[in-house]
Scaffold this active site. Structure first.
Site, PDB file in Angstrom:
ATOM      1  N   CYS A 287       8.857   0.257  16.209  1.00  0.00           N
ATOM      2  CA  CYS A 287       9.095   0.004  14.783  1.00  0.00           C
ATOM      3  C   CYS A 287       8.038  -0.994  14.344  1.00  0.00           C
ATOM      4  O   CYS A 287       7.807  -2.004  15.027  1.00  0.00           O
ATOM      5  CB  CYS A 287      10.497  -0.560  14.559  1.00  0.00           C
ATOM      6  SG  CYS A 287      10.805  -1.118  12.854  1.00  0.00           S
ATOM      7  N   THR A 288       7.394  -0.728  13.232  1.00  0.00           N
ATOM      8  CA  THR A 288       6.295  -1.598  12.795  1.00  0.00           C
ATOM      9  C   THR A 288       6.765  -3.022  12.502  1.00  0.00           C
ATOM     10  O   THR A 288       5.989  -3.968  12.603  1.00  0.00           O
ATOM     11  CB  THR A 288       5.605  -1.017  11.554  1.00  0.00           C
ATOM     12  OG1 THR A 288       6.583  -0.696  10.558  1.00  0.00           O
ATOM     13  CG2 THR A 288       4.832   0.244  11.914  1.00  0.00           C
ATOM     14  N   HIS A 289       8.037  -3.188  12.143  1.00  0.00           N
ATOM     15  CA  HIS A 289       8.558  -4.538  11.925  1.00  0.00           C
ATOM     16  C   HIS A 289       8.502  -5.394  13.192  1.00  0.00           C
ATOM     17  O   HIS A 289       8.429  -6.624  13.112  1.00  0.00           O
ATOM     18  CB  HIS A 289      10.017  -4.474  11.448  1.00  0.00           C
ATOM     19  CG  HIS A 289      10.200  -4.018  10.041  1.00  0.00           C
ATOM     20  ND1 HIS A 289      10.153  -2.692   9.680  1.00  0.00           N
ATOM     21  CD2 HIS A 289      10.457  -4.710   8.901  1.00  0.00           C
ATOM     22  CE1 HIS A 289      10.368  -2.582   8.376  1.00  0.00           C
ATOM     23  NE2 HIS A 289      10.555  -3.791   7.878  1.00  0.00           N
TER      24      HIS A 289
ATOM     25  N   GLY B  55      16.164   2.689   9.014  1.00  0.00           N
ATOM     26  CA  GLY B  55      16.634   3.029  10.352  1.00  0.00           C
ATOM     27  C   GLY B  55      18.127   3.165  10.515  1.00  0.00           C
ATOM     28  O   GLY B  55      18.603   3.728  11.499  1.00  0.00           O
TER      29      GLY B  55
ATOM     30  N   CYS C 141       6.018   4.067   9.314  1.00  0.00           N
ATOM     31  CA  CYS C 141       7.429   3.868   9.650  1.00  0.00           C
ATOM     32  C   CYS C 141       7.814   4.948  10.649  1.00  0.00           C
ATOM     33  O   CYS C 141       7.748   6.144  10.326  1.00  0.00           O
ATOM     34  CB  CYS C 141       8.283   3.971   8.392  1.00  0.00           C
ATOM     35  SG  CYS C 141      10.068   3.930   8.670  1.00  0.00           S
ATOM     36  N   ASN C 142       8.170   4.553  11.861  1.00  0.00           N
ATOM     37  CA  ASN C 142       8.554   5.523  12.876  1.00  0.00           C
ATOM     38  C   ASN C 142       9.761   6.349  12.439  1.00  0.00           C
ATOM     39  O   ASN C 142       9.830   7.553  12.678  1.00  0.00           O
ATOM     40  CB  ASN C 142       8.867   4.796  14.187  1.00  0.00           C
ATOM     41  CG  ASN C 142       7.634   4.241  14.852  1.00  0.00           C
ATOM     42  OD1 ASN C 142       6.927   4.937  15.568  1.00  0.00           O
ATOM     43  ND2 ASN C 142       7.359   2.974  14.613  1.00  0.00           N
TER      44      ASN C 142
ATOM     45  N   ASP D 288       5.998   1.964   4.025  1.00  0.00           N
ATOM     46  CA  ASP D 288       7.066   1.713   4.984  1.00  0.00           C
ATOM     47  C   ASP D 288       8.304   1.381   4.171  1.00  0.00           C
ATOM     48  O   ASP D 288       8.254   1.178   2.955  1.00  0.00           O
ATOM     49  CB  ASP D 288       6.676   0.551   5.910  1.00  0.00           C
ATOM     50  CG  ASP D 288       7.635   0.367   7.088  1.00  0.00           C
ATOM     51  OD1 ASP D 288       8.504   1.243   7.297  1.00  0.00           O
ATOM     52  OD2 ASP D 288       7.526  -0.648   7.783  1.00  0.00           O
ATOM     53  N   SER D 289       9.426   1.282   4.875  1.00  0.00           N
ATOM     54  CA  SER D 289      10.663   0.876   4.195  1.00  0.00           C
ATOM     55  C   SER D 289      10.610  -0.597   3.808  1.00  0.00           C
ATOM     56  O   SER D 289      11.391  -1.046   2.962  1.00  0.00           O
ATOM     57  CB  SER D 289      11.864   1.119   5.112  1.00  0.00           C
ATOM     58  OG  SER D 289      11.718   0.369   6.310  1.00  0.00           O
TER      59      SER D 289
END
Length: 266
Positions: free
Chosen positions: A180-182, A40, A70-71, A7-8
């Site tokens: 968003c995974t966050h 994003g 990460c979407n 992911d970012s």
């Protein structure tokens, strides 16, 4: 061989956490591209270049499959990476389809990053499953910033979300899609603000089910019982290519997993 998850930033630990629950007999490489977070707010071309860099890293580290946790990266780069690399690539996407199915005619709010909201991939998904025009999209860029600095539950977070939701009649909604995974780190604050009957849904479990399907089809599911989820050596953590080895770094990762476990059933 390893399963690569990236992911970012720290949001991808959401997927890793779910993978450890569902696939405890695997070894993992988790890569957070923290030097370049967030994705994003970047252009599509920038995201493609960053994802390509991470994919090269995963290929060099003996990964049998890679999960793009990460979407934003999935929407911008997954198809391009599949054409370039022979490693199976599983991308997460907002759980719009199950949300619409489970909303029972109430509205669905999809919260994501600005780039995910702008991407045609999400718009096409909504068109495909939203015959009744129930879905609304909401960009929450600052929530990623809060997550990356470890600020998960604060007055500032709550006020930011209350301000963002103030434009919506929340009683009309049945589902909130965490696109968003966050955003999974903030389920307790979402729950404070949302009506009790609004259900939160994300794409983590479905993504790992797809990973299981892919590994089974290739006869590559792990069977080494020594590589269990509670064994720290089953996961190697990297931050933009640098492996995390210091106790203070690994203790922080442990706290992230602990928070996600608390959030998992909210």
């Amino acid at each position: 061989m390893n399963i690569g998850i990236f992911d970012s930033g720290i949001g991808g630990i959401t997927l890793l956490h779910q993978a450890l629950v569902m696939l405890p007999n695997e070894k993992y490489i988790f890569y957070a591209d923290t030097d370049n977070a967030p994705y994003g707010t970047k252009s599509r071309d920038q995201v493609i270049a960053l994802v390509d860099n991470v994919m090269r890293f995963m290929a060099e580290h003996d990964c049998k499959a890679v999960v793009i946790a990460c979407n934003t990266a999935t929407a911008a780069a997954a198809e391009i990476m599949r054409q370039k690399y022979s490693i199976p690539i599983i991308g997460i996407e907002p759980a719009v389809k199950p949300a619409v199915r489970e909303s029972h005619g109430k509205r669905v709010l999809v919260a994501a990053t600005p780039l995910t909201v702008r991407e045609e991939k999400l718009k096409n998904l909504v068109k495909l499953v939203d015959d009744a025009h129930l879905v609304d999209l909401l960009a929450l860029p600052k929530l990623v910033e809060f997550a990356e600095r470890g600020e998960f539950s604060s007055a500032a977070v709550e006020q930011y979300l209350r301000d963002a939701f103030s434009f919506y009649e929340l009683a009309q909604y049945g589902e909130l899609v965490l696109g968003c995974t966050h955003f999974n780190y903030f389920k307790d604050t979402f729950r404070k603000i949302l009506p009790n009957d609004v259900h939160m849904i994300d794409g983590s479990e479905g993504t790992i089910r797809q990973l299981v399907h892919v590994l089974k089809s290739r006869n590559q599911l792990g069977t080494d019982c020594a590589a269990v989820a509670k064994n720290d050596t089953s996961v190697r953590y990297f931050s933009s290519g640098r492996e995390l080895k210091e106790k203070v770094e690994l203790d922080y990762v442990k706290r992230l997993h602990e928070r996600l476990e608390k959030m998992r059933n909210l």
